[in-house]
Design a protein around this motif. Sequence first.
Motif, PDB file in Angstrom:
ATOM      1  N   LEU A 163       5.592  16.676  46.541  1.00 29.96           N
ATOM      2  CA  LEU A 163       5.456  15.237  47.400  1.00 29.96           C
ATOM      3  C   LEU A 163       5.138  15.692  48.818  1.00 29.96           C
ATOM      4  O   LEU A 163       4.303  15.387  49.544  1.00 29.96           O
ATOM      5  N   GLY A 164       5.797  16.974  49.443  1.00 26.87           N
ATOM      6  CA  GLY A 164       5.526  17.574  50.814  1.00 26.87           C
ATOM      7  C   GLY A 164       4.193  17.959  50.934  1.00 26.87           C
ATOM      8  O   GLY A 164       3.528  17.805  51.855  1.00 26.87           O
ATOM      9  N   ALA A 165       3.793  18.845  49.748  1.00 26.58           N
ATOM     10  CA  ALA A 165       2.677  19.432  50.032  1.00 26.58           C
ATOM     11  C   ALA A 165       1.305  18.478  49.657  1.00 26.58           C
ATOM     12  O   ALA A 165       0.141  18.923  50.593  1.00 26.58           O
ATOM     13  N   LYS A 166       1.578  17.432  49.244  1.00 26.97           N
ATOM     14  CA  LYS A 166       0.259  16.538  48.983  1.00 26.97           C
ATOM     15  C   LYS A 166       0.220  15.398  49.727  1.00 26.97           C
ATOM     16  O   LYS A 166      -0.806  14.493  49.637  1.00 26.97           O
ATOM     17  N   LEU A 167       1.232  15.267  50.787  1.00 28.40           N
ATOM     18  CA  LEU A 167       1.360  13.938  51.367  1.00 28.40           C
ATOM     19  C   LEU A 167       0.166  13.655  52.219  1.00 28.40           C
ATOM     20  O   LEU A 167      -0.439  12.485  52.273  1.00 28.40           O
ATOM     21  N   ASN A 168      -0.315  14.631  52.909  1.00 31.80           N
ATOM     22  CA  ASN A 168      -1.464  14.711  53.745  1.00 31.80           C
ATOM     23  C   ASN A 168      -2.779  14.171  53.161  1.00 31.80           C
ATOM     24  O   ASN A 168      -3.693  13.439  53.624  1.00 31.80           O
ATOM     25  N   ALA A 169      -2.959  14.169  51.782  1.00 30.29           N
ATOM     26  CA  ALA A 169      -3.799  13.756  50.860  1.00 30.29           C
ATOM     27  C   ALA A 169      -4.305  12.306  50.801  1.00 30.29           C
ATOM     28  O   ALA A 169      -5.075  11.814  50.290  1.00 30.29           O
ATOM     29  N   VAL A 170      -2.878  11.607  50.890  1.00 29.98           N
ATOM     30  CA  VAL A 170      -2.820  10.081  50.686  1.00 29.98           C
ATOM     31  C   VAL A 170      -2.433   9.266  51.865  1.00 29.98           C
ATOM     32  O   VAL A 170      -2.346   8.225  51.701  1.00 29.98           O
ATOM     33  N   VAL A 171      -2.184   9.790  53.072  1.00 30.75           N
ATOM     34  CA  VAL A 171      -1.948   9.092  54.351  1.00 30.75           C
ATOM     35  C   VAL A 171      -3.092   9.491  55.121  1.00 30.75           C
ATOM     36  O   VAL A 171      -3.421  10.859  55.345  1.00 30.75           O
ATOM     37  N   ALA A 172      -3.372   8.642  56.025  1.00 33.24           N
ATOM     38  CA  ALA A 172      -4.447   8.939  57.074  1.00 33.24           C
ATOM     39  C   ALA A 172      -4.020   9.611  58.355  1.00 33.24           C
ATOM     40  O   ALA A 172      -4.335  10.487  58.968  1.00 33.24           O
ATOM     41  N   ASP A 173      -2.489   9.506  58.516  1.00 35.53           N
ATOM     42  CA  ASP A 173      -1.760  10.029  59.675  1.00 35.53           C
ATOM     43  C   ASP A 173      -0.384  10.148  59.312  1.00 35.53           C
ATOM     44  O   ASP A 173       0.345   9.294  59.365  1.00 35.53           O
ATOM     45  N   ARG A 174      -0.070  11.493  59.257  1.00 34.89           N
ATOM     46  CA  ARG A 174       1.418  11.733  58.721  1.00 34.89           C
ATOM     47  C   ARG A 174       2.271  11.473  59.635  1.00 34.89           C
ATOM     48  O   ARG A 174       3.416  10.992  59.437  1.00 34.89           O
ATOM     49  N   ALA A 175       1.905  11.677  60.857  1.00 39.74           N
ATOM     50  CA  ALA A 175       3.046  11.297  61.988  1.00 39.74           C
ATOM     51  C   ALA A 175       3.591   9.978  61.936  1.00 39.74           C
ATOM     52  O   ALA A 175       4.826   9.694  62.133  1.00 39.74           O
ATOM     53  N   VAL A 176       2.601   8.721  61.837  1.00 38.66           N
ATOM     54  CA  VAL A 176       3.096   7.583  61.910  1.00 38.66           C
ATOM     55  C   VAL A 176       4.076   7.030  60.806  1.00 38.66           C
ATOM     56  O   VAL A 176       4.864   6.309  60.537  1.00 38.66           O
ATOM     57  N   ILE A 177       3.487   7.734  59.532  1.00 39.74           N
ATOM     58  CA  ILE A 177       4.281   7.625  58.066  1.00 39.74           C
ATOM     59  C   ILE A 177       5.508   8.419  58.345  1.00 39.74           C
ATOM     60  O   ILE A 177       6.416   7.359  58.019  1.00 39.74           O
ATOM     61  N   GLU A 178       5.582   9.330  58.784  1.00 35.91           N
ATOM     62  CA  GLU A 178       6.937   9.818  58.830  1.00 35.91           C
ATOM     63  C   GLU A 178       7.889   9.151  59.966  1.00 35.91           C
ATOM     64  O   GLU A 178       9.007   8.928  59.845  1.00 35.91           O
ATOM     65  N   GLN A 179       7.326   8.654  60.838  1.00 37.85           N
ATOM     66  CA  GLN A 179       8.092   7.651  62.043  1.00 37.85           C
ATOM     67  C   GLN A 179       8.774   6.489  61.384  1.00 37.85           C
ATOM     68  O   GLN A 179       9.739   6.239  61.538  1.00 37.85           O
ATOM     69  N   ALA A 180       7.768   5.855  60.382  1.00 34.00           N
ATOM     70  CA  ALA A 180       8.164   4.763  59.730  1.00 34.00           C
ATOM     71  C   ALA A 180       9.041   5.001  58.728  1.00 34.00           C
ATOM     72  O   ALA A 180      10.156   4.106  58.717  1.00 34.00           O
ATOM     73  N   LYS A 181       8.912   6.115  58.179  1.00 32.57           N
ATOM     74  CA  LYS A 181      10.172   6.587  56.885  1.00 32.57           C
ATOM     75  C   LYS A 181      11.330   6.503  57.710  1.00 32.57           C
ATOM     76  O   LYS A 181      12.552   6.314  57.205  1.00 32.57           O
ATOM     77  N   GLY A 182      11.432   7.414  58.924  1.00 33.43           N
ATOM     78  CA  GLY A 182      12.623   7.594  59.573  1.00 33.43           C
ATOM     79  C   GLY A 182      13.340   6.241  59.947  1.00 33.43           C
ATOM     80  O   GLY A 182      14.568   6.348  59.781  1.00 33.43           O
ATOM     81  N   MET A 183      12.697   5.367  60.464  1.00 32.95           N
ATOM     82  CA  MET A 183      13.137   4.000  60.789  1.00 32.95           C
ATOM     83  C   MET A 183      13.817   3.707  59.486  1.00 32.95           C
ATOM     84  O   MET A 183      14.808   2.737  59.533  1.00 32.95           O
ATOM     85  N   LEU A 184      13.097   3.236  58.377  1.00 32.86           N
ATOM     86  CA  LEU A 184      13.762   2.731  57.109  1.00 32.86           C
ATOM     87  C   LEU A 184      14.861   3.708  56.684  1.00 32.86           C
ATOM     88  O   LEU A 184      15.923   2.858  56.303  1.00 32.86           O
ATOM     89  N   MET A 185      14.687   5.024  56.692  1.00 37.90           N
ATOM     90  CA  MET A 185      16.090   5.754  56.436  1.00 37.90           C
ATOM     91  C   MET A 185      17.200   5.433  57.212  1.00 37.90           C
ATOM     92  O   MET A 185      18.244   5.145  56.772  1.00 37.90           O
ATOM     93  N   ALA A 186      16.986   5.078  58.810  1.00 35.67           N
ATOM     94  CA  ALA A 186      18.221   4.686  59.311  1.00 35.67           C
ATOM     95  C   ALA A 186      18.472   3.313  59.077  1.00 35.67           C
ATOM     96  O   ALA A 186      19.924   3.185  59.213  1.00 35.67           O
ATOM     97  N   THR A 187      17.688   2.594  58.737  1.00 31.52           N
ATOM     98  CA  THR A 187      17.783   1.073  58.792  1.00 31.52           C
ATOM     99  C   THR A 187      18.901   0.971  57.490  1.00 31.52           C
ATOM    100  O   THR A 187      19.901   0.216  57.290  1.00 31.52           O
ATOM    101  N   TYR A 188      18.352   1.500  56.186  1.00 21.55           N
ATOM    102  CA  TYR A 188      18.912   1.241  54.919  1.00 21.55           C
ATOM    103  C   TYR A 188      19.666   2.440  54.387  1.00 21.55           C
ATOM    104  O   TYR A 188      20.186   2.000  53.211  1.00 21.55           O
ATOM    105  N   ASP A 189      20.036   3.445  55.104  1.00 23.48           N
ATOM    106  CA  ASP A 189      20.670   4.623  54.802  1.00 23.48           C
ATOM    107  C   ASP A 189      20.147   5.193  53.461  1.00 23.48           C
ATOM    108  O   ASP A 189      20.866   5.212  52.443  1.00 23.48           O
ATOM    109  N   VAL A 190      18.784   5.569  53.238  1.00 25.24           N
ATOM    110  CA  VAL A 190      18.036   5.996  52.206  1.00 25.24           C
ATOM    111  C   VAL A 190      17.581   7.272  52.502  1.00 25.24           C
ATOM    112  O   VAL A 190      17.388   7.454  53.605  1.00 25.24           O
ATOM    113  N   ASP A 191      17.265   8.099  51.455  1.00 22.79           N
ATOM    114  CA  ASP A 191      16.719   9.144  51.879  1.00 22.79           C
ATOM    115  C   ASP A 191      14.985   9.018  52.166  1.00 22.79           C
ATOM    116  O   ASP A 191      14.484   7.998  52.044  1.00 22.79           O
TER     117      ASP A 191
END
Length: 225
Positions: A146-174
């Motif tokens: 997942l970590g190694a291939k993520l850049n191949a399926v998203v245009a901008d990893r930074a914004v994806i990671e930021q959105a993931k972090g917000m959802l992790m904080a909101t719903y207490d998920v990994d």
Amino acid sequence: MTRTDDHQMSELDTGTDGVAPGVLDKALLGGAPQRVGRFEYRYDTDTWTWSAAVARMHGYDEHVEPTTELILRHKHPDDLGMVKALLKRSSAPFSSRHRIRTVSGEIRSVVVVGEIVTDDAGEVIATRGFYIDVTKSVSDEVQHELGAKLNAVVADRAVIEQAKGMLMATYDVDADAAFEILRWRSQELNIKLHDIAKELVTTLPSLLSCSRGPVDHFLMTLVAD
């Protein structure tokens, strides 16, 4: 009563963002239960619908029709009282983290997010939303991929990671579950995953400063321009 469809086309056919599946898609979809799926419960008729993904979380195939008795039978005994309380008719959105016992006896952890449905008179008649399977269900090898291939399926990893972090904080998920939420909404709306993430990053900060209810509602009604 019939089940709902997770997507108009099979995810194995469309892959992420509606394109042919790559290595990451196959790693996520290759045998493990889907981690996000929809449900609806109608108070007026005491009837349920669930997507094939939610059925699989409980250990069933897509043809099993849920009932209140069946749903409650799969809740962990220690969490049953909390879930029964959530089933009482309410005018507020909700989110819950609890455990379910599958047909085979496996214990899985889920986050359930719901919002109210009203009739023309404004009376609450149903609740609907989604299940997120947050059980540790992928191997270390797949997580590495997942970590190694993520850049191949998203245009901008930074914004994806930021959105993931917000959802992790909101719903207490990994991180994996947060990515599944983004990927699920991308496929349901046929919108690029990057665009879904960008919209969340732009809008969620103002919602996170208040209660979780507006976040739940925004996620369920999100439609990008």
